[in-house]
Design a protein around this motif. Structure first.
Motif, short mmCIF file in Angstrom:
data_model
loop_
_atom_site.label_atom_id
_atom_site.label_comp_id
_atom_site.label_asym_id
_atom_site.label_seq_id
_atom_site.Cartn_x
_atom_site.Cartn_y
_atom_site.Cartn_z
N GLY A 176 -12.49 8.73 14.10
CA GLY A 176 -12.28 7.99 15.35
C GLY A 176 -13.34 6.95 15.65
N GLU A 177 -14.49 7.00 14.96
CA GLU A 177 -15.53 6.01 15.20
C GLU A 177 -15.36 4.83 14.25
N SER A 178 -15.91 3.67 14.62
CA SER A 178 -15.71 2.42 13.89
C SER A 178 -16.49 2.40 12.59
N LEU A 179 -15.76 2.22 11.47
CA LEU A 179 -16.42 2.06 10.19
C LEU A 179 -17.21 0.76 10.13
N ASP A 180 -16.62 -0.32 10.67
CA ASP A 180 -17.28 -1.63 10.62
C ASP A 180 -18.62 -1.60 11.34
N ARG A 181 -18.65 -0.96 12.50
CA ARG A 181 -19.89 -0.91 13.28
C ARG A 181 -20.95 -0.08 12.53
N ALA A 182 -20.53 1.05 11.97
CA ALA A 182 -21.47 1.90 11.24
C ALA A 182 -21.99 1.19 10.00
N GLU A 183 -21.11 0.48 9.30
CA GLU A 183 -21.52 -0.26 8.11
C GLU A 183 -22.53 -1.34 8.47
N LYS A 184 -22.26 -2.08 9.55
CA LYS A 184 -23.17 -3.15 9.98
C LYS A 184 -24.54 -2.58 10.34
N THR A 185 -24.54 -1.44 11.05
CA THR A 185 -25.80 -0.81 11.44
C THR A 185 -26.60 -0.39 10.22
N LEU A 186 -25.92 0.19 9.22
CA LEU A 186 -26.60 0.66 8.01
C LEU A 186 -27.16 -0.52 7.21
N LEU A 187 -26.37 -1.59 7.09
CA LEU A 187 -26.83 -2.74 6.31
C LEU A 187 -27.99 -3.46 6.97
N GLY A 230 -14.48 13.07 8.76
CA GLY A 230 -14.76 11.65 8.87
C GLY A 230 -14.92 10.98 7.53
N ARG A 231 -15.85 9.99 7.48
CA ARG A 231 -16.13 9.28 6.24
C ARG A 231 -17.63 9.14 6.05
N LEU A 232 -18.02 9.10 4.78
CA LEU A 232 -19.43 8.92 4.42
C LEU A 232 -19.58 7.52 3.84
N ILE A 233 -20.35 6.66 4.52
CA ILE A 233 -20.60 5.32 4.02
C ILE A 233 -21.80 5.35 3.08
N GLN A 234 -21.65 4.73 1.91
CA GLN A 234 -22.74 4.63 0.94
C GLN A 234 -22.93 3.16 0.58
N ILE A 235 -24.19 2.72 0.44
CA ILE A 235 -24.51 1.35 0.09
C ILE A 235 -24.93 1.30 -1.39
#
Length: 364
Positions: A176-187, A230-235
């Motif tokens: 339910g949380e924004s992937l785009d926002r989380a990705e931007k924060t991580l990057l 949820g999802r786990l974002i990896q860079i």
């Protein structure tokens, strides 16, 4: 590996982090059910529809018992004190987590339910000793069985070039949380960026040990991995080098020069591995080692992260268990961790270790 590479013989391999008991199995000898693998679609798990348990739940509660905050804190501050002394500037710190899953699970069945580019199930107690370089050491130190479901490539070869995709920087995004926002924060996180740059530089140097014309082809891109809740974002980044024409004849030598994997050890490697052994207090075994297949023409391998094991008799948690490793009541460990720099925050790193204890289950 050199011999099989010279003859163009396809084989599977798994090399532990300490490089003490590598397993090398020609694909023509892959029988007896001791090993299942799926390396980005290349697989020997042909009997999926017969093997998956119809009773396995889509919602497994792992009930983890993490390392205590006090014990983690001691290891974290040891690492940072070494960094202040100039002995390391990136160190991957990891620990096992004891699981008490509900409902209980069997690793062989779970192999068919987890989703990942690199999946391996191995029952070490059934593994023929002929595939081990040091059977006596392996019998004492290997886990009874393990399951790998890794998203991270170690190295691949294509058309005479070698590629690596270092993965550094992680964020758990709840449903339910924004992937785009989380990705931007991580990057945009400066600590994560510095850590990633360090790994990219380390692996550029590693590829320079086996090839030339080093290129960073893609820098800091994000992948989202489905996990429970949820999802786990990896860079990641993509780096390549041109290999010499006879690289297959020296496949084992080439692999050894690249180990251990930089993204799960640190920099500089030799000194950081000393720090890891002191801080973690026990060998990692296959966790954060590498595995893969050589198909006679090219190599495709993964870093052994996202890893479950039933420990062997000589390992922590395993000495009190004398039953069948397939029994759901046998001790079960999930190993996880993350990269530490001088700028790392202890609470954040402890949370990252916990966030990675997730199963990427395929829904039925």
């Amino acid at each position: 590996m050199n011999r099989l590479g010279r003859s163009g013989t396809p084989f599977f391999f798994a090399i532990d982090f300490e490089m003490r008991f590598p397993v090398i199995v020609p694909l023509s000898r892959m029988h007896g059910g001791f090993l299942l693998f799926n390396i980005q679609g290349r697989s020997n798990d042909y009997s999926r529809h017969h093997t998956v348990s119809a009773n396995m739940s889509d919602n497994i509660s792992l009930n983890p018992r993490f390392i205590s905050r006090a014990d983690y804190s001691r290891a974290f501050h040891l690492v940072q004190s070494e960094m202040k002394a100039g002995n390391s500037f990136l160190c991957n710190l990891t620990f096992p987590t004891l699981l008490e899953p509900d409902p209980t699970i069997r690793l062989r069945e779970l192999y068919y339910r987890v989703h990942a580019p690199y999946r391996v199930y191995m029952n070490a107690e059934r593994l023929p000793r002929e595939f081990l370089q040091d059977p006596s050491a392996a019998a004492e130190e290997m886990p009874r069985e393990f399951l790998l479901f890794s998203p991270e490539t170690f190295v691949q070869t294509h058309h005479g070039r070698i590629y690596t995709y270092p993965m550094k920087g992680t964020s758990l995004v709840p449903e339910g949380e924004s992937l785009d926002r989380a990705e931007k924060t991580l990057l945009e996180d400066e600590k994560e960026r510095a850590e990633h740059i360090t790994v990219v530089d380390l692996l550029r140097n590693d590829l320079g040990r086996v090839g030339r014309d080093i290129q960073v082809e893609r820098f800091r891109y994000a992948d989202a991995i489905p996990v429970n809740g949820g999802r786990l974002i990896q860079i990641s980044s993509r780096i390549s080098a041109l290999l010499p024409g006879d690289w297959k004849r020296r496949l084992g030598d080439m692999t050894a020069r690249l180990l251990p994997a930089g993204s799960v050890s640190g920099a500089p490697k030799r000194e950081t591995c000393r720090i890891i052994a002191q801080a973690e207090g026990a060998p990692r075994g296959f966790y954060t080692g590498v595995c893969g297949i050589f198909d006679g023409y090219n190599l495709n391998s993964g870093v052994m992260i996202r890893y479950l094991e039933r420990p062997g008799e000589k390992q922590p948690w395993g000495s009190s268990w004398n039953g069948d490793p397939g029994e759901p009541s046998a001790p079960l460990l999930f190993r996880s961790g993350g990269g530490i720099t001088i700028y790392s925050n202890e609470a954040d790193e402890y949370s990252e270790l916990q966030a990675k204890v997730k199963l990427p289950l395929e829904k039925r």
